[in-house]
Write an enzyme that holds these catalytic residues in place. Sequence first.
Site, PDB file in Angstrom:
ATOM      1  N   ASP A  16       0.828  -1.201   0.000  1.00 14.59           N
ATOM      2  CA  ASP A  16       0.000   0.000   0.000  1.00 14.59           C
ATOM      3  C   ASP A  16       0.869   1.260   0.000  1.00 14.59           C
ATOM      4  O   ASP A  16       2.081   1.200   0.229  1.00 14.59           O
ATOM      5  CB  ASP A  16      -0.984  -0.016   1.177  1.00 14.59           C
ATOM      6  N   ARG A  17       0.245   2.390  -0.249  1.00 13.48           N
ATOM      7  CA  ARG A  17       0.978   3.640  -0.475  1.00 13.48           C
ATOM      8  C   ARG A  17       1.892   3.996   0.695  1.00 13.48           C
ATOM      9  O   ARG A  17       2.993   4.516   0.504  1.00 13.48           O
ATOM     10  CB  ARG A  17      -0.005   4.785  -0.715  1.00 13.48           C
TER      11      ARG A  17
END
Length: 235
Positions: free
Chosen positions: A103-104
């Site tokens: 994820d980011r």
Amino acid sequence: MKALRLQAFLARAGVASRRKAEDLIREGRVRVNGKVAVLGQKVGPEDLVEVDGKRVELPQKRLVLALHKPKGYTTTRHDPHARRTVFDLLPKIPGLHPVGRLDRDSEGLLLLTNDGDLTHRLTHPRFGVRKVYRVWTEGGTLPKEVCRRLLLGVDLEDGPARALACRPAPGGAVLVLAEGRKREVRRMLQRVGYPVRRLLRLQVGPIRLGDLPPGKWRRLSEREVKALLRLVGLE
């Protein structure tokens, strides 16, 4: 090249996973020699395969890259809501796609390849490919009893999840998982009352992040690629 089932051909070409390739075929978006393709048909080197009107060809050589993904980059090629994606850090290579996701807000080892079959096996739970994560939590170093709870498993909204290994480390822990559900590590630690401050993936199968600097990538050696293929039965 020997004849391949069309969905296998599309996966190997990096168009999509086999399952998604089957969806493309069912939706009538795939043509072989100008005719709408049918699920299960075979194609050989003499056939013209197109998806949405664009020709699809097998890569000349399997390629696997290791990227040290920095925080703030999304693991996608096209995202209208993302300012930066991992592809901003990589050379333009046809068919190159991520093997799973980070994820980011997460960092660390991200594999990318142009081989859809390899991606499918490395990410499918049936093959149980282990990933190693170093986490730092708001609660500090995980007590041993919390590690034991993670080893036994916790209930998440999409089903039970458990760590294969858990070792307390300064400020958090080192975890080993064999699944890759969305934000799974973060959700597990949130569930036991230790929200994640930082998450760094150290290893995927036999491939280690090592001293690769953030934002940099390297091409896997032939020995490393063979180790991955052997791990998932594609040797």
